[in-house]
Design a protein around this motif. Structure first.
Motif, PDB file in Angstrom:
ATOM      1  N   LYS A  87       7.543   4.834  -0.100  1.00  0.00           N
ATOM      2  CA  LYS A  87       7.526   3.509   0.531  1.00  0.00           C
ATOM      3  C   LYS A  87       6.303   2.715   0.073  1.00  0.00           C
ATOM      4  O   LYS A  87       6.384   1.508  -0.148  1.00  0.00           O
ATOM      5  CB  LYS A  87       7.564   3.628   2.054  1.00  0.00           C
ATOM      6  CG  LYS A  87       8.950   3.985   2.576  1.00  0.00           C
ATOM      7  CD  LYS A  87       8.991   4.036   4.084  1.00  0.00           C
ATOM      8  CE  LYS A  87      10.385   4.431   4.556  1.00  0.00           C
ATOM      9  NZ  LYS A  87      10.392   4.853   5.955  1.00  0.00           N
ATOM     10  N   MET A  88       5.159   3.387  -0.066  1.00  0.00           N
ATOM     11  CA  MET A  88       3.942   2.726  -0.561  1.00  0.00           C
ATOM     12  C   MET A  88       4.186   2.153  -1.955  1.00  0.00           C
ATOM     13  O   MET A  88       3.879   0.997  -2.231  1.00  0.00           O
ATOM     14  CB  MET A  88       2.777   3.716  -0.645  1.00  0.00           C
ATOM     15  CG  MET A  88       2.074   4.023   0.632  1.00  0.00           C
ATOM     16  SD  MET A  88       0.689   5.148   0.247  1.00  0.00           S
ATOM     17  CE  MET A  88       0.304   5.738   1.883  1.00  0.00           C
ATOM     18  N   LEU A  89       4.712   3.004  -2.825  1.00  0.00           N
ATOM     19  CA  LEU A  89       4.922   2.585  -4.215  1.00  0.00           C
ATOM     20  C   LEU A  89       5.950   1.460  -4.314  1.00  0.00           C
ATOM     21  O   LEU A  89       5.781   0.535  -5.118  1.00  0.00           O
ATOM     22  CB  LEU A  89       5.336   3.776  -5.081  1.00  0.00           C
ATOM     23  CG  LEU A  89       4.267   4.856  -5.259  1.00  0.00           C
ATOM     24  CD1 LEU A  89       4.839   6.059  -5.987  1.00  0.00           C
ATOM     25  CD2 LEU A  89       3.044   4.317  -5.986  1.00  0.00           C
ATOM     26  N   LYS A  90       6.987   1.520  -3.473  1.00  0.00           N
ATOM     27  CA  LYS A  90       7.997   0.456  -3.482  1.00  0.00           C
ATOM     28  C   LYS A  90       7.410  -0.846  -2.940  1.00  0.00           C
ATOM     29  O   LYS A  90       7.715  -1.933  -3.452  1.00  0.00           O
ATOM     30  CB  LYS A  90       9.239   0.874  -2.695  1.00  0.00           C
ATOM     31  CG  LYS A  90      10.092   1.876  -3.458  1.00  0.00           C
ATOM     32  CD  LYS A  90      11.342   2.268  -2.693  1.00  0.00           C
ATOM     33  CE  LYS A  90      12.210   3.201  -3.553  1.00  0.00           C
ATOM     34  NZ  LYS A  90      13.400   3.647  -2.825  1.00  0.00           N
ATOM     35  N   ASP A  94       7.020  -4.338  -5.008  1.00  0.00           N
ATOM     36  CA  ASP A  94       7.420  -5.651  -4.486  1.00  0.00           C
ATOM     37  C   ASP A  94       6.258  -6.645  -4.541  1.00  0.00           C
ATOM     38  O   ASP A  94       6.458  -7.818  -4.865  1.00  0.00           O
ATOM     39  CB  ASP A  94       7.932  -5.534  -3.044  1.00  0.00           C
ATOM     40  CG  ASP A  94       9.230  -4.741  -2.944  1.00  0.00           C
ATOM     41  OD1 ASP A  94       9.887  -4.506  -3.992  1.00  0.00           O
ATOM     42  OD2 ASP A  94       9.591  -4.349  -1.819  1.00  0.00           O
ATOM     43  N   ILE A  95       5.049  -6.175  -4.221  1.00  0.00           N
ATOM     44  CA  ILE A  95       3.854  -7.029  -4.285  1.00  0.00           C
ATOM     45  C   ILE A  95       3.672  -7.543  -5.714  1.00  0.00           C
ATOM     46  O   ILE A  95       3.398  -8.728  -5.933  1.00  0.00           O
ATOM     47  CB  ILE A  95       2.587  -6.262  -3.818  1.00  0.00           C
ATOM     48  CG1 ILE A  95       2.625  -6.040  -2.300  1.00  0.00           C
ATOM     49  CG2 ILE A  95       1.306  -7.004  -4.223  1.00  0.00           C
ATOM     50  CD1 ILE A  95       1.546  -5.087  -1.783  1.00  0.00           C
ATOM     51  N   GLU A  96       3.832  -6.657  -6.688  1.00  0.00           N
ATOM     52  CA  GLU A  96       3.644  -7.042  -8.090  1.00  0.00           C
ATOM     53  C   GLU A  96       4.754  -7.981  -8.570  1.00  0.00           C
ATOM     54  O   GLU A  96       4.482  -8.935  -9.307  1.00  0.00           O
ATOM     55  CB  GLU A  96       3.546  -5.802  -8.988  1.00  0.00           C
ATOM     56  CG  GLU A  96       2.350  -4.913  -8.695  1.00  0.00           C
ATOM     57  CD  GLU A  96       0.988  -5.569  -8.884  1.00  0.00           C
ATOM     58  OE1 GLU A  96       0.887  -6.570  -9.613  1.00  0.00           O
ATOM     59  OE2 GLU A  96       0.008  -5.071  -8.290  1.00  0.00           O
ATOM     60  N   VAL A  97       5.992  -7.735  -8.141  1.00  0.00           N
ATOM     61  CA  VAL A  97       7.110  -8.623  -8.504  1.00  0.00           C
ATOM     62  C   VAL A  97       6.831 -10.035  -7.979  1.00  0.00           C
ATOM     63  O   VAL A  97       6.996 -11.024  -8.694  1.00  0.00           O
ATOM     64  CB  VAL A  97       8.462  -8.072  -7.965  1.00  0.00           C
ATOM     65  CG1 VAL A  97       9.562  -9.126  -8.027  1.00  0.00           C
ATOM     66  CG2 VAL A  97       8.870  -6.835  -8.763  1.00  0.00           C
ATOM     67  N   GLU A  98       6.380 -10.114  -6.714  1.00  0.00           N
ATOM     68  CA  GLU A  98       6.041 -11.414  -6.125  1.00  0.00           C
ATOM     69  C   GLU A  98       4.871 -12.058  -6.863  1.00  0.00           C
ATOM     70  O   GLU A  98       4.875 -13.268  -7.097  1.00  0.00           O
ATOM     71  CB  GLU A  98       5.680 -11.256  -4.643  1.00  0.00           C
ATOM     72  CG  GLU A  98       6.868 -10.998  -3.746  1.00  0.00           C
ATOM     73  CD  GLU A  98       6.452 -10.619  -2.321  1.00  0.00           C
ATOM     74  OE1 GLU A  98       5.316 -10.956  -1.904  1.00  0.00           O
ATOM     75  OE2 GLU A  98       7.261  -9.974  -1.632  1.00  0.00           O
ATOM     76  N   ALA A  99       3.872 -11.260  -7.211  1.00  0.00           N
ATOM     77  CA  ALA A  99       2.700 -11.784  -7.920  1.00  0.00           C
ATOM     78  C   ALA A  99       3.111 -12.369  -9.272  1.00  0.00           C
ATOM     79  O   ALA A  99       2.655 -13.459  -9.650  1.00  0.00           O
ATOM     80  CB  ALA A  99       1.656 -10.682  -8.114  1.00  0.00           C
TER      81      ALA A  99
END
Length: 156
Positions: A87-90, A94-99
């Protein structure tokens, strides 16, 4: 000041805020993973947090260079009870995709507003975020494929 483009300034502050959020999340995960004995993963998360800190520092420097102040806004916070590695890695993925989406949009704004100094800064940060995303996606794929064996061999 008024001399700086309002669209560029607003966007730089949004990117800065997102980086500050990512720092806290990655540091929180780093300490949890270290506590769980996942030392390789903990080191990677610490490095990612430091990368995000460098990004925030460069963005703050750019905002100040443009004669504005760095707005501190509400940012993402770590989930205190989150200890599940997948869950952390996912979440991080998601944080990186948004960034990446935010940075690409910001690059377009900077290009359209003819602020190529800010555009070049965002492009530099974008490359780093794409690298983070690639590493995270590889880890998630490998954990889904190989399960605990991958975690034991590559993340401890």
């Amino acid at each position: 000041m008024g001399s700086v483009n309002e669209k560029v300034y607003k966007m730089l502050c949004e990117v800065y805020t997102a980086e500050i959020g990512a720092i806290g999340i990655y540091m929180d995960q780093h300490t949890k993973c270290e506590d769980l004995g996942l030392n390789k993963l903990a080191e990677m998360l610490k490095k990612d947090a430091i990368d995000e800190m460098k990004h925030a520092e460069m963005l703050a420097g750019r905002i100040l260079f443009l004669g504005e102040i760095v707005k501190n806004q509400k940012h993402a916070l770590p989930e205190e009870k989150q200890f599940d590695i997948v869950k952390m890695l996912k979440l991080n993925r998601d944080i990186e995709v948004e960034a990446i989406a935010r940075l690409n949009e910001g690059i377009t704004i900077c290009f359209n507003e003819k602020d190529h100094g800010s555009r070049m800064l965002l492009e530099e940060i974008l490359k780093s975020e794409e690298e983070h995303l690639s590493n995270l996606q590889t880890m998630v794929n490998n954990i889904e494929k190989y399960g605990d064996q991958y975690i034991v061999l590559h993340l401890m």
